[in-house]
Design a protein around this motif. Structure first.
Motif, PDB file in Angstrom:
ATOM      1  N   ILE A   1     -20.782 -40.609  42.599  1.00 49.73           N
ATOM      2  CA  ILE A   1     -19.658 -39.718  42.321  1.00 49.73           C
ATOM      3  C   ILE A   1     -20.126 -38.279  42.483  1.00 49.73           C
ATOM      4  O   ILE A   1     -21.133 -37.861  41.925  1.00 49.73           O
ATOM      5  CB  ILE A   1     -19.122 -39.938  40.895  1.00 49.73           C
ATOM      6  N   GLY A   2     -19.377 -37.485  43.238  1.00 52.64           N
ATOM      7  CA  GLY A   2     -19.720 -36.099  43.497  1.00 52.64           C
ATOM      8  C   GLY A   2     -19.417 -35.769  44.952  1.00 52.64           C
ATOM      9  O   GLY A   2     -18.926 -36.627  45.685  1.00 52.64           O
TER      10      GLY A   2
ATOM     11  N   LEU B   1     -17.325 -36.608  35.337  1.00 51.85           N
ATOM     12  CA  LEU B   1     -18.272 -37.217  34.404  1.00 51.85           C
ATOM     13  C   LEU B   1     -17.663 -38.451  33.743  1.00 51.85           C
ATOM     14  O   LEU B   1     -18.311 -39.497  33.619  1.00 51.85           O
ATOM     15  CB  LEU B   1     -18.698 -36.192  33.347  1.00 51.85           C
ATOM     16  N   HIS B   2     -16.412 -38.332  33.339  1.00 49.48           N
ATOM     17  CA  HIS B   2     -15.723 -39.483  32.750  1.00 49.48           C
ATOM     18  C   HIS B   2     -15.587 -40.616  33.764  1.00 49.48           C
ATOM     19  O   HIS B   2     -15.745 -41.800  33.412  1.00 49.48           O
ATOM     20  CB  HIS B   2     -14.344 -39.073  32.235  1.00 49.48           C
ATOM     21  N   LEU B   3     -15.309 -40.263  35.032  1.00 48.55           N
ATOM     22  CA  LEU B   3     -15.164 -41.285  36.065  1.00 48.55           C
ATOM     23  C   LEU B   3     -16.494 -42.008  36.307  1.00 48.55           C
ATOM     24  O   LEU B   3     -16.524 -43.242  36.422  1.00 48.55           O
ATOM     25  CB  LEU B   3     -14.666 -40.651  37.368  1.00 48.55           C
TER      26      LEU B   3
ATOM     27  N   PRO C   1     -23.869 -43.363  39.598  1.00 54.44           N
ATOM     28  CA  PRO C   1     -24.653 -42.129  39.537  1.00 54.44           C
ATOM     29  C   PRO C   1     -23.787 -40.917  39.879  1.00 54.44           C
ATOM     30  O   PRO C   1     -22.660 -41.047  40.375  1.00 54.44           O
ATOM     31  CB  PRO C   1     -25.743 -42.322  40.599  1.00 54.44           C
ATOM     32  N   LEU C   2     -24.353 -39.728  39.633  1.00 51.02           N
ATOM     33  CA  LEU C   2     -23.658 -38.463  39.903  1.00 51.02           C
ATOM     34  C   LEU C   2     -24.470 -37.586  40.849  1.00 51.02           C
ATOM     35  O   LEU C   2     -25.694 -37.478  40.730  1.00 51.02           O
ATOM     36  CB  LEU C   2     -23.419 -37.700  38.599  1.00 51.02           C
TER      37      LEU C   2
ATOM     38  N   PHE D   1     -22.930 -30.989  29.796  1.00 54.22           N
ATOM     39  CA  PHE D   1     -23.634 -32.259  29.933  1.00 54.22           C
ATOM     40  C   PHE D   1     -24.179 -32.765  28.602  1.00 54.22           C
ATOM     41  O   PHE D   1     -24.527 -33.944  28.477  1.00 54.22           O
ATOM     42  CB  PHE D   1     -24.768 -32.148  30.954  1.00 54.22           C
ATOM     43  N   ALA D   2     -24.237 -31.904  27.608  1.00 55.85           N
ATOM     44  CA  ALA D   2     -24.714 -32.339  26.290  1.00 55.85           C
ATOM     45  C   ALA D   2     -23.864 -33.480  25.744  1.00 55.85           C
ATOM     46  O   ALA D   2     -24.350 -34.318  24.974  1.00 55.85           O
ATOM     47  CB  ALA D   2     -24.715 -31.166  25.313  1.00 55.85           C
ATOM     48  N   GLY D   3     -22.600 -33.529  26.146  1.00 56.24           N
ATOM     49  CA  GLY D   3     -21.717 -34.604  25.720  1.00 56.24           C
ATOM     50  C   GLY D   3     -21.792 -35.838  26.605  1.00 56.24           C
ATOM     51  O   GLY D   3     -21.086 -36.822  26.371  1.00 56.24           O
TER      52      GLY D   3
END
Length: 265
Positions: free
Chosen positions: A93-94, A118-120, A127-128, A143-145
């Motif tokens: 993803i990206g 990020l949710h996807l 991976p991202l 990204f902390a979440g």
């Protein structure tokens, strides 16, 4: 040299319209056995996927929206990216992230678009492929979440300094290094920073057609970068890391296959 994998090729770019197949063939002849084509919008993600179908197990692609294009983002777009990601050729993803350098899309829209990706990725366990420019602190805050995703993510085309790379490595990210390291003017921070990238977190890329290595002899007249030049970048990375090029090549290839679950060929 070992087999190489270029994790970031913008093969949908119009600069390749007239000789795309020849570019792929030159890459293969140069030892670049697999390539991941970058999608930076819904349209280019779809185009990249279509190209991959002509080269099974050699070409793969991403599905995402670059922060420059975040203003085009809608919930429908994310649904379309999710559909695209169902294909086995789409392995990540990206490209997604934050770019506060010129703010082609407003910051708040970039952040919404980034978090949707990020949710996807979490939903699909994929991976991202991440982009960050002049947005390091905010990028880390968001990204902390999503710390669970960091170890399956690459900060692609890293051009920052040693403090930034130390932070990213501590969070678990892979780091993608391009021909930016070959620039004697702008690449000095990166030349120092690569010393702090563990070999098991290193990935390599050209970001073609951009970032033609400045110190390469016999540069093409069109000043266009292409994946066939990846071996030159590997040598430059190895020199700055203080290891042999074969070590960089072998480890980066192994890392890439592990992260994106690519087949050996």
């Amino acid at each position: 040299m070992q087999q190489l994998i270029d994790i970031g090729v913008n093969l949908t770019d119009k600069q390749f319209n007239n000789d795309r197949e020849e570019v792929i063939e030159r890459a293969l002849q140069s030892g670049v056995v697999q390539m991941i084509l970058t999608g930076a919008s819904l349209k280019s993600s779809q185009h990249a996927f279509e190209i991959t179908k002509k080269y099974p197990k050699v070409l793969f692609s991403t599905a995402g929206i670059h922060p420059h294009d975040a203003k085009t983002f809608t919930n429908t777009t994310i649904e379309e990216l999710e559909k695209l990601a169902q294909h086995e050729e789409v392995v990540v993803i990206g490209e997604c992230g934050l770019d506060f350098n010129r703010l082609f899309s407003p910051q708040n829209i970039q952040e919404q678009c980034f978090e949707a990706h990020l949710h996807l990725a979490r939903k699909l366990s994929m991976p991202l492929f991440l982009h960050e420019r002049d947005a390091h602190e905010r990028f880390c805050e968001i990204f902390a979440g999503f710390r669970d995703l960091a170890e399956k993510s690459v900060v692609h085309c890293f051009t920052g300094n040693k403090d930034q790379v130390k932070k990213y490595v501590s969070m678990g990210f892979y780091i993608g290094v391009t021909g930016w390291i070959c620039d004697e003017r702008r690449g000095q921070d990166l030349q120092e920073a690569v010393k702090y990238i563990p070999l098991d977190r290193l990935l390599i890329e050209t970001d073609a057609p951009y970032l033609l290595p400045r110190n390469m002899e016999n540069k093409p007249k069109n000043r266009r970068n292409e994946p066939a030049f990846l071996p030159h970048i590997v040598h430059e990375i190895a020199k700055n890391m203080g290891v042999e090029p074969e070590v960089v090549a072998k480890q980066a290839t192994a890392n890439t296959r592990k992260l994106f679950n690519l087949p050996e060929i």
